[in-house]
Design a protein around this motif. Structure first.
Motif, PDB file in Angstrom:
ATOM      1  N   ARG A 142       0.817  -1.225   0.000  1.00  0.00           N
ATOM      2  CA  ARG A 142       0.000   0.000   0.000  1.00  0.00           C
ATOM      3  C   ARG A 142       0.846   1.269   0.000  1.00  0.00           C
ATOM      4  O   ARG A 142       0.343   2.337  -0.292  1.00  0.00           O
ATOM      5  N   SER A 143       2.113   1.161   0.357  1.00  0.00           N
ATOM      6  CA  SER A 143       2.977   2.327   0.450  1.00  0.00           C
ATOM      7  C   SER A 143       3.693   2.592  -0.869  1.00  0.00           C
ATOM      8  O   SER A 143       4.310   1.693  -1.439  1.00  0.00           O
ATOM      9  N   SER A 144       3.630   3.835  -1.323  1.00  0.00           N
ATOM     10  CA  SER A 144       4.332   4.201  -2.553  1.00  0.00           C
ATOM     11  C   SER A 144       5.836   4.315  -2.322  1.00  0.00           C
ATOM     12  O   SER A 144       6.603   4.404  -3.269  1.00  0.00           O
ATOM     13  N   ALA A 145       6.269   4.291  -1.059  1.00  0.00           N
ATOM     14  CA  ALA A 145       7.689   4.425  -0.743  1.00  0.00           C
ATOM     15  C   ALA A 145       8.400   3.082  -0.634  1.00  0.00           C
ATOM     16  O   ALA A 145       9.611   3.053  -0.453  1.00  0.00           O
ATOM     17  N   ILE A 146       7.688   1.978  -0.755  1.00  0.00           N
ATOM     18  CA  ILE A 146       8.296   0.657  -0.543  1.00  0.00           C
ATOM     19  C   ILE A 146       8.297  -0.149  -1.832  1.00  0.00           C
ATOM     20  O   ILE A 146       7.304  -0.209  -2.554  1.00  0.00           O
ATOM     21  N   ARG A 147       9.433  -0.783  -2.094  1.00  0.00           N
ATOM     22  CA  ARG A 147       9.586  -1.698  -3.223  1.00  0.00           C
ATOM     23  C   ARG A 147       9.909  -3.077  -2.664  1.00  0.00           C
ATOM     24  O   ARG A 147      10.893  -3.234  -1.941  1.00  0.00           O
ATOM     25  N   VAL A 148       9.078  -4.042  -2.985  1.00  0.00           N
ATOM     26  CA  VAL A 148       9.273  -5.420  -2.541  1.00  0.00           C
ATOM     27  C   VAL A 148       9.646  -6.254  -3.757  1.00  0.00           C
ATOM     28  O   VAL A 148       8.952  -6.221  -4.768  1.00  0.00           O
TER      29      VAL A 148
END
Length: 161
Positions: free
Chosen positions: A64-70
């Protein structure tokens, strides 16, 4: 001071973390005695060793976070650092990572980070650009702030054309 520098300054005060060079030899890392927790490879992103079980448990919220890349199958994730809220998110996730590693009772160094270079290149300095000068365009025609914002829309590991 960049968001990454603010995060590193906060992490320097944590008693269970020590700063130093990362195993991947690029940037700055924070580690416990047993494992590396977070790497800062640029002023705009940090890679965090969260563990597979923790990522699986938190995956719906992380997406849901635009700051996280998984990256699928990885025990590492990337947090893009652009503002104070991103720093707070990173610090919270470092706390989760410390708990996750303690719960897992890992006694090995863990996998190295999968850093392939910054997903968003650092802005380039220009000769003669003084205070009040317009932002310098990158080779791709975008100003640095726009490149960082665009990096939030690009999946981790993808490099813009």
């Amino acid at each position: 001071m960049t968001a990454a520098h603010r995060a590193m300054a906060q992490l320097e005060t944590w008693p269970n973390l020590v700063s130093g060079p990362p195993r991947c030899a690029v940037g700055q890392a924070f580690r416990t005695i047993e494992y590396e927790v977070v790497h800062f490879h640029s002023d705009y992103a940090a890679d965090l060793h969260l563990t597979h079980p923790a990522i699986e448990r938190l995956l719906p919220e992380l997406r849901r976070s635009s700051a996280i890349r998984v990256t699928p199958g990885s025990a590492w994730l990337t947090v893009l650092l652009d503002c104070d809220a991103d720093v707070e998110l990173l610090l919270s996730l470092v706390s989760v990572a410390l708990k996750a590693h303690g719960d897992a009772r890992q006694r090995h160094p863990g996998p190295p980070c999968e850093w392939y270079g910054s997903a968003v290149p650092a802005p380039r300095a220009t000769v003669g650009a003084g205070a009040g000068a317009a932002p310098t365009a990158t080779p791709h025609g975008l100003v640095p702030a726009a490149r960082r914002a665009m990096g939030r829309l690009i999946p981790h590991g993808h490099k813009p054309d």
